[in-house]
Design an enzyme around this catalytic site. Structure first.
Site, PDB file in Angstrom:
ATOM      1  N   GLY A  72      48.526  48.232  32.358  1.00  0.00           N
ATOM      2  CA  GLY A  72      48.922  49.522  32.889  1.00  0.00           C
ATOM      3  C   GLY A  72      50.178  50.094  32.269  1.00  0.00           C
ATOM      4  CG  ASN A 153      53.899  50.641  42.648  1.00  0.00           C
ATOM      5  OD1 ASN A 153      54.115  51.846  42.621  1.00  0.00           O
ATOM      6  ND2 ASN A 153      54.817  49.755  42.334  1.00  0.00           N
ATOM      7  CD  GLN A 181      49.105  48.390  43.009  1.00  0.00           C
ATOM      8  OE1 GLN A 181      48.362  47.885  43.830  1.00  0.00           O
ATOM      9  NE2 GLN A 181      49.893  47.658  42.233  1.00  0.00           N
ATOM     10  CB  SER A 201      46.429  46.882  35.003  1.00  0.00           C
ATOM     11  OG  SER A 201      46.842  45.620  34.512  1.00  0.00           O
ATOM     12  CG  HIS A 203      47.297  41.866  36.492  1.00  0.00           C
ATOM     13  ND1 HIS A 203      48.276  41.581  37.417  1.00  0.00           N
ATOM     14  CD2 HIS A 203      47.778  42.895  35.759  1.00  0.00           C
ATOM     15  CE1 HIS A 203      49.302  42.387  37.247  1.00  0.00           C
ATOM     16  NE2 HIS A 203      49.017  43.208  36.246  1.00  0.00           N
ATOM     17  CB  THR A 239      42.495  41.274  16.444  1.00  0.00           C
ATOM     18  OG1 THR A 239      42.681  41.235  15.033  1.00  0.00           O
ATOM     19  CG2 THR A 239      41.181  40.599  16.807  1.00  0.00           C
ATOM     20  CB  CYS A 327      57.831  45.954  37.430  1.00  0.00           C
ATOM     21  SG  CYS A 327      56.057  45.861  37.109  1.00  0.00           S
TER      22      CYS A 327
END
Length: 395
Positions: A72, A153, A181, A201, A203, A239, A327
């Site tokens: 994200g 979030n 979120q 994102s 996860h 990659t 974060c």
């Protein structure tokens, strides 16, 4: 190891076994580089294409509008910086809100300080909802981008994204939403909501860490964000994270298939938790919109309590929660989101965010409430401010 009650799913979620299983072959069996021309690389190419289709379908978007990123934060940076670079001849004004994730706020601050852009940071109401009238007033002839998150979030409030998207479209302004979120937890259709760019994102929806995507509507003239090879249709060199992409595809499939049932269970548990805490703990406030919030989010502010001490003592009892965004967990400053909704510093410092998943139980919620009551009472018994307050109220 002691039993853990995990209530920090807004920070990250458990990677599902089915997701891990989907990833494994691309580490050791189908490990060919997807950019190679030989047949051995075909499975890698195929899973990337399949995942684009899965994500595109989930958003009502085309597969070729999905670009894979590391998560994200990168997606937010890409959307905002690329628009600033591509459209600066049209204008140098951006609109966002005061409660955005720091991936958005710090990117906007960078553009202000280093690139000379002007940014309007919209106020929100006491529930954390962007004020539509203030948004309309903030629009200028040189506004090129509106970036407002889909759902917050920290406090879980879902923003009026459809209205914001419509306003942006009417004024010919690009609209980006940080849906990290919300994606996989609430239905999103990019056409219905007039979204030009969307960040997500893996996860946050039981997928792997280190993988996410940015939806970019066809026709936007955005340049490369990561320079290098010709991957991601020459817009992001490097990659591809093939195992991560395979896991993300499986996680999105599962999230979309279970969304309604999962959200219903989470909402029931969340409401039960909120009702008990609000009824059984004094001097507590629920942060965020009471009903228009993410199904798994409960955010409280306990007066006369220091949030860090509360978290440590909950952890000692096997309960994982947070005081806000993961974060910023190392910061001693109160949450910028809680300050934006009008909480004074001393109350904002006493915040607790609990974010559930469908595997949590009512018995766990009962245990959590009892421990919160015990810990809050213990901390207040050591607080001179609480003692003074009680003496004055009894005088």
């Amino acid at each position: 190891m002691k039993q853990v009650i995990y209530l920090d799913n807004a920070a990250t979620t458990r990677t599902r076994p089915e997701v891990v299983e989907a990833m494994v072959p691309y580490f050791s069996e189908h490990y060919g580089n997807p950019s190679s021309v030989y047949e051995f690389s075909t499975p890698s190419k195929q899973v990337i294409a399949k995942t684009r289709e899965i994500i595109g379908k989930s958003l009502g978007a085309r597969p070729n509008e999905i670009y894979f990123t590391a998560g994200g934060t990168e997606s937010d940076n890409w959307a905002i910086k690329a628009v600033a670079e591509a459209y600066e001849t049209k204008g140098r004004h951006i609109i966002t809100s005061k409660i955005e994730h720091h991936a958005v706020l710090h990117t906007c601050e960078y553009l202000e300080k280093k690139r000379g852009f002007e940014v309007t940071y919209l106020d929100v109401d006491e529930n954390g909802t962007v004020k539509i009238e203030e948004l309309k007033k903030a629009i200028r002839p040189d506004t090129i981008l509106i970036s407002i998150m889909f759902a917050n979030n920290e406090i879980g409030t879902i923003e009026p994204v459809k209205e914001i998207g419509q306003i942006a479209k009417e004024h010919g302004i690009l609209f980006h939403t940080d849906a990290v979120q919300a994606y996989g937890h609430v239905p999103i259709n990019v056409d219905e909501y007039h979204i030009d760019m969307l960040s997500a994102s893996g996860h946050k929806l039981n997928g792997p860490k280190g993988i996410g995507f940015l939806y970019i509507r066809t026709g936007l003239k955005l340049r490369s964000f990561v320079h290098g090879g010709a991957q991601e249709r020459k817009r992001r060199g490097g990659t591809e994270n093939v195992p991560g992409i395979a896991g993300l595809g499986k996680a999105v499939e599962m999230a979309m298939d279970t969304m309604e049932k999962r959200s219903h269970k989470e909402r029931e548990l969340r409401d039960y938790l909120i009702e008990r805490v609000m009824a059984e703990v004094s001097f507590v406030r629920l942060n965020g919109h009471k009903s228009n919030r993410l199904s798994n989010n409960a955010n409280f502010a306990f007066q006369f309590v220091e949030g860090e001490s509360l978290l440590i003592m909950l952890d000692m009892n096997g309960i994982c929660g947070s005081s806000g965004s993961a974060c910023t967990s190392g910061s001693l400053d109160p949450s910028h989101v809680l300050l934006a909704i009008g909480l004074p510093h001393e109350i904002a410092h006493g915040s607790l965010r609990l974010t559930l998943n469908e595997e949590n139980t009512r018995e766990e919620m009962d245990y959590v409430v009892e421990k919160i009551k015990e810990i809050v009472d213990r901390l207040r018994a050591m607080s001179p401010l609480y003692e003074d307050f009680m003496k004055k109220s009894q005088a």
